[in-house]
Design a protein around this motif. Structure first.
Motif, PDB file in Angstrom:
ATOM      1  N   UNK A  44       0.859  -1.228   0.345  1.00  0.00           N
ATOM      2  CA  UNK A  44      -0.001   0.110   0.225  1.00  0.00           C
ATOM      3  C   UNK A  44       1.116   1.011  -0.113  1.00  0.00           C
ATOM      4  N   UNK A  45       0.463   1.983  -1.061  1.00  0.00           N
ATOM      5  CA  UNK A  45       1.923   2.789  -0.760  1.00  0.00           C
ATOM      6  C   UNK A  45       0.751   4.129  -0.823  1.00  0.00           C
ATOM      7  N   UNK A  46       1.570   5.013  -0.604  1.00  0.00           N
ATOM      8  CA  UNK A  46       1.477   7.079  -0.831  1.00  0.00           C
ATOM      9  C   UNK A  46       2.329   7.219  -1.912  1.00  0.00           C
ATOM     10  N   UNK A  47       1.987   8.592  -2.676  1.00  0.00           N
ATOM     11  CA  UNK A  47       2.943   9.318  -3.492  1.00  0.00           C
ATOM     12  C   UNK A  47       3.058   9.956  -3.277  1.00  0.00           C
ATOM     13  N   UNK A  48       4.818  10.961  -3.607  1.00  0.00           N
ATOM     14  CA  UNK A  48       5.066  11.905  -2.042  1.00  0.00           C
ATOM     15  C   UNK A  48       5.322  12.921  -4.111  1.00  0.00           C
ATOM     16  N   UNK A  49       4.684  13.382  -4.099  1.00  0.00           N
ATOM     17  CA  UNK A  49       4.586  14.677  -5.753  1.00  0.00           C
ATOM     18  C   UNK A  49       4.214  14.443  -6.855  1.00  0.00           C
ATOM     19  N   UNK A  50       3.726  14.945  -6.483  1.00  0.00           N
ATOM     20  CA  UNK A  50       1.960  14.651  -7.590  1.00  0.00           C
ATOM     21  C   UNK A  50       1.956  15.514  -9.259  1.00  0.00           C
ATOM     22  N   UNK A  51       3.671  14.873  -9.631  1.00  0.00           N
ATOM     23  CA  UNK A  51       4.002  15.915 -10.708  1.00  0.00           C
ATOM     24  C   UNK A  51       3.497  14.760 -11.833  1.00  0.00           C
ATOM     25  N   UNK A  52       4.236  15.351 -13.209  1.00  0.00           N
ATOM     26  CA  UNK A  52       3.683  14.123 -14.495  1.00  0.00           C
ATOM     27  C   UNK A  52       4.253  13.044 -14.199  1.00  0.00           C
ATOM     28  N   UNK A  53       5.461  12.729 -13.469  1.00  0.00           N
ATOM     29  CA  UNK A  53       5.855  11.151 -13.706  1.00  0.00           C
ATOM     30  C   UNK A  53       4.989  10.895 -12.366  1.00  0.00           C
ATOM     31  N   UNK A  54       4.731  11.820 -11.418  1.00  0.00           N
ATOM     32  CA  UNK A  54       3.847  11.264 -10.021  1.00  0.00           C
ATOM     33  C   UNK A  54       2.768  10.462 -11.036  1.00  0.00           C
ATOM     34  N   UNK A  55       2.350  11.330 -11.549  1.00  0.00           N
ATOM     35  CA  UNK A  55       0.561  10.782 -12.252  1.00  0.00           C
ATOM     36  C   UNK A  55       1.502   9.328 -13.077  1.00  0.00           C
ATOM     37  N   UNK A  66       0.012  -6.665  -6.569  1.00  0.00           N
ATOM     38  CA  UNK A  66       0.841  -6.508  -5.149  1.00  0.00           C
ATOM     39  C   UNK A  66       0.338  -4.851  -5.235  1.00  0.00           C
ATOM     40  N   UNK A  67       0.312  -4.273  -5.501  1.00  0.00           N
ATOM     41  CA  UNK A  67       0.849  -2.718  -5.109  1.00  0.00           C
ATOM     42  C   UNK A  67      -1.019  -2.260  -4.992  1.00  0.00           C
ATOM     43  N   UNK A  68      -1.168  -0.948  -4.674  1.00  0.00           N
ATOM     44  CA  UNK A  68      -2.056  -0.313  -4.405  1.00  0.00           C
ATOM     45  C   UNK A  68      -1.666   1.363  -3.831  1.00  0.00           C
ATOM     46  N   UNK A  69      -2.419   1.951  -4.278  1.00  0.00           N
ATOM     47  CA  UNK A  69      -2.301   3.984  -4.673  1.00  0.00           C
ATOM     48  C   UNK A  69      -3.102   4.284  -2.714  1.00  0.00           C
ATOM     49  N   UNK A  70      -2.976   4.080  -2.238  1.00  0.00           N
ATOM     50  CA  UNK A  70      -3.897   4.272  -1.046  1.00  0.00           C
ATOM     51  C   UNK A  70      -3.910   5.855  -0.438  1.00  0.00           C
ATOM     52  N   UNK A  71      -2.628   6.709  -1.110  1.00  0.00           N
ATOM     53  CA  UNK A  71      -2.579   8.190   0.243  1.00  0.00           C
ATOM     54  C   UNK A  71      -1.145   9.261  -1.394  1.00  0.00           C
ATOM     55  N   UNK A  72      -1.546   9.965  -0.599  1.00  0.00           N
ATOM     56  CA  UNK A  72      -0.810  11.119  -1.575  1.00  0.00           C
ATOM     57  C   UNK A  72      -0.267  11.975  -0.544  1.00  0.00           C
ATOM     58  N   UNK A  73       0.846  12.937  -1.058  1.00  0.00           N
ATOM     59  CA  UNK A  73       2.173  13.864  -0.483  1.00  0.00           C
ATOM     60  C   UNK A  73       2.042  14.255  -0.989  1.00  0.00           C
ATOM     61  N   UNK A  74       1.450  15.965  -0.478  1.00  0.00           N
ATOM     62  CA  UNK A  74       1.660  17.290  -2.149  1.00  0.00           C
ATOM     63  C   UNK A  74       1.767  18.183  -0.900  1.00  0.00           C
ATOM     64  N   UNK A  75       2.464  18.890  -1.416  1.00  0.00           N
ATOM     65  CA  UNK A  75       2.266  20.690  -1.341  1.00  0.00           C
ATOM     66  C   UNK A  75       1.206  21.396  -2.114  1.00  0.00           C
ATOM     67  N   UNK A  76       0.590  20.786  -3.065  1.00  0.00           N
ATOM     68  CA  UNK A  76      -0.807  21.712  -4.020  1.00  0.00           C
ATOM     69  C   UNK A  76      -1.570  20.722  -3.797  1.00  0.00           C
ATOM     70  N   UNK A  77      -2.813  22.150  -2.581  1.00  0.00           N
ATOM     71  CA  UNK A  77      -3.921  20.906  -1.955  1.00  0.00           C
ATOM     72  C   UNK A  77      -5.131  20.995  -3.501  1.00  0.00           C
ATOM     73  N   UNK A  78      -4.834  21.836  -4.396  1.00  0.00           N
ATOM     74  CA  UNK A  78      -6.024  21.333  -5.494  1.00  0.00           C
ATOM     75  C   UNK A  78      -5.419  19.900  -6.155  1.00  0.00           C
TER      76      UNK A  78
END
Length: 374
Positions: A44-55, A66-78
Motif C-alpha cells: 500500500x503506497x502513498x505517492x509524494x510529489x504529484x507531478x507528471x511522473x507521479x501521475x 500486488x501494489x495499491x495507491x492508498x495515499x498522497x503527499x503534496x504541497x498543492x491542495x488542488x
C-alpha cells in the motif's frame, strides 16, 4: 518538456501474461503474474510529489496485482483534491510536506514513493524512514553520494527498505540482453556505448535550477547510461574521464550541465563511451560489443516500447508498462525477500551517485578519476 522522456507507451499486464515465454527466467513470467494475483500481501503506497511522473506511476499502479495507491503527499491542495476524487483515496491518507511525518500513525500506508526534485530526496526519505515506512525513491536518489549514503543508513537504522526507481531493471528486453551476456553468447565483452539525451524545454523548470536538481542532464538523463553501462557490461567501473560542452550558458547556468561526454574503464579492460545532453534529441541508444556478438537497443531506456536486436536477431520479449512491473516486483522484494536480477536497493543508487560525483570532478580537473564502488 515536463515529462522525463519522449518515448511513451502503455500496455496492459494482461497482454504481457499472454505473451511471456514461460521458459525464460529473466522475463516477467505469466505464472509470476498469477502468483501476484493470488498473493494476499499488497504493498500500500502513498505517492509524494504529484507531478507528471507521479501521475504516470499512479496510472501504472492501477494495473498492479500486488501494489495499491492508498495515499498522497503534496504541497498543492488542488492536486490532492483531484487525486482523491480520481483514485478514491481517503482523506485521512492525504498529507502535505509539513505534516507527512504523521504517517507513522497510519497503518494503512506501507511505503512512500518519493517523486520530488532531487535535492529534496534526502530529507524526505529520512523522514519517511523515521516514520517507519518503506521508502521508494525516484532516481537519482540524491544530489551526491554522501547524501545517498545517509539515506541508506537512515533506512537501515529504521529497519525499512530503501528502493530506487530503476524501472529498467525489470524490463524484459533489457533482462534478455543481460541473460545472453551472462550465458556467454556475446563472448568477452569489449565495448559499451550509451547515448542519453533530449532537448529540454521550459527554462524555468526545477530541472534547470541547481538548488533543486543538483545538476543538469547528467542527473536527469545521463544516469541511464551510467547505470546501463554497469548492468550491460556486468562489472563495476574503476575509473572515469569526462569532458563538458556548454553552448548556451544563459539557459544552462552554473551548476547545470548541458552536454557531457564521459568514459568509464572496467577491470577487464572494457571501455564505455557515453554521452549525456539536454541539447540533442533522438539519443536513447545502448550498444554492447563482444568477441562473439553484439546487442543494440534503441530506444533503450524510454517509457516504451524498448526495441533492439542482437547478432542473433531482433529482441522480441513482451512489451510491458515499466512502472506496473516495477511496483509489483518491489512488493515482492519487500514482502517476499525476492532478489531481483539487477539490484534496486539504496546501495545500488549510491554507486551511481559515486560515479556522477567522479564525472563532475573529472570535468572540473580534466584528469582521470579513480573509482571505488565497494
Amino acid at each position: 518538456m515536463k515529462t522525463r522522456r519522449v518515448f511513451l507507451q502503455r500496455a496492459s499486464l494482461s497482454a504481457m501474461a499472454l505473451t511471456v515465454p514461460v521458459l525464460n527466467p529473466f522475463s516477467v513470467m505469466a505464472d509470476q503474474i498469477s502468483e501476484y494475483a493470488k498473493d494476499s500481501k499488497t504493498l500500500r503506497v502513498a505517492i509524494m510529489g504529484l507531478g507528471s511522473y507521479g501521475t504516470r506511476v499512479a496510472e501504472a499502479i492501477q494495473s498492479c496485482q500486488r501494489t495499491k495507491l492508498v495515499g498522497v503527499i503534496s504541497g498543492t491542495p488542488s492536486k490532492v483534491v483531484a487525486w482523491r476524487e480520481k483514485y478514491g483515496i481517503p482523506e485521512k491518507n492525504c498529507y502535505n510536506y509539513e505534516n507527512f511525518d504523521a504517517i507513522k500513525d497510519n497503518p494503512d500506508i506501507d511505503a512512500v514513493y518519493v517523486i520530488t526534485p532531487n535535492a529534496l530526496h534526502k530529507d524526505q526519505v529520512i523522514r519517511v524512514a523515521k516514520a517507519g515506512k518503506h521508502a521508494i525513491c525516484e532516481k537519482p536518489m540524491a544530489v551526491n553520494a554522501a547524501d545517498g549514503q545517509a539515506m541508506v543508513e537512515a533506512c537501515k537504522a529504521a529497519g525499512v527498505h530503501l528502493l530506487i526507481g530503476y524501472r529498467m531493471h525489470f524490463e524484459p528486453n533489457t533482462l534478455e540482453v543481460i541473460r545472453m551476456r551472462k550465458a556467454g553468447e556475446f563472448g568477452d565483452i569489449r565495448f559499451f556505448q550509451g547515448l542519453s539525451g533530449f532537448t529540454i524545454g521550459d527554462p524555468t523548470q526545477w530541472r534547470l535550477d541547481p538548488k533543486l536538481s543538483g545538476g543538469g542532464a547528467m542527473m536527469d538523463i545521463g544516469i541511464y547510461s551510467i547505470n546501463g553501462a554497469r548492468y550491460m557490461i556486468g562489472e563495476e567501473p574503476i575509473w572515469v574521464t569526462a569532458q563538458e560542452v556548454k553552448t548556451n550558458p544563459e539557459k544552462f547556468k552554473e551548476g547545470i550541465d548541458e552536454t557531457i561526454t564521459f568514459q568509464l574503464g572496467f577491470p577487464s579492460g572494457v571501455i564505455a563511451s557515453c554521452l549525456s545532453t539536454y541539447n540533442m534529441n533522438n539519443l536513447d541508444r545502448f550498444y554492447l560489443n563482444g568477441s562473439k556478438g553484439w546487442a543494440e537497443m534503441q530506444p533503450s531506456t524510454g517509457y516504451g516500447p524498448i526495441k533492439g536486436e542482437t547478432n542473433k536477431g531482433p529482441l522480441t520479449e513482451p512489451i510491458v508498462t515499466h512502472q506496473t512491473v516495477q511496483m509489483d516486483e518491489m512488493a515482492a522484494i519487500i514482502f517476499d525477500g525476492k532478489k531481483p536480477e539487477v539490484p534496486v536497493d539504496g546501495e545500488e543508487g549510491v554507486k551511481d551517485m559515486k560515479i556522477i560525483d567522479a564525472i563532475f570532478k573529472a570535468v572540473e580537473t580534466g584528469e582521470k578519476v579513480l573509482l571505488n564502488l565497494s
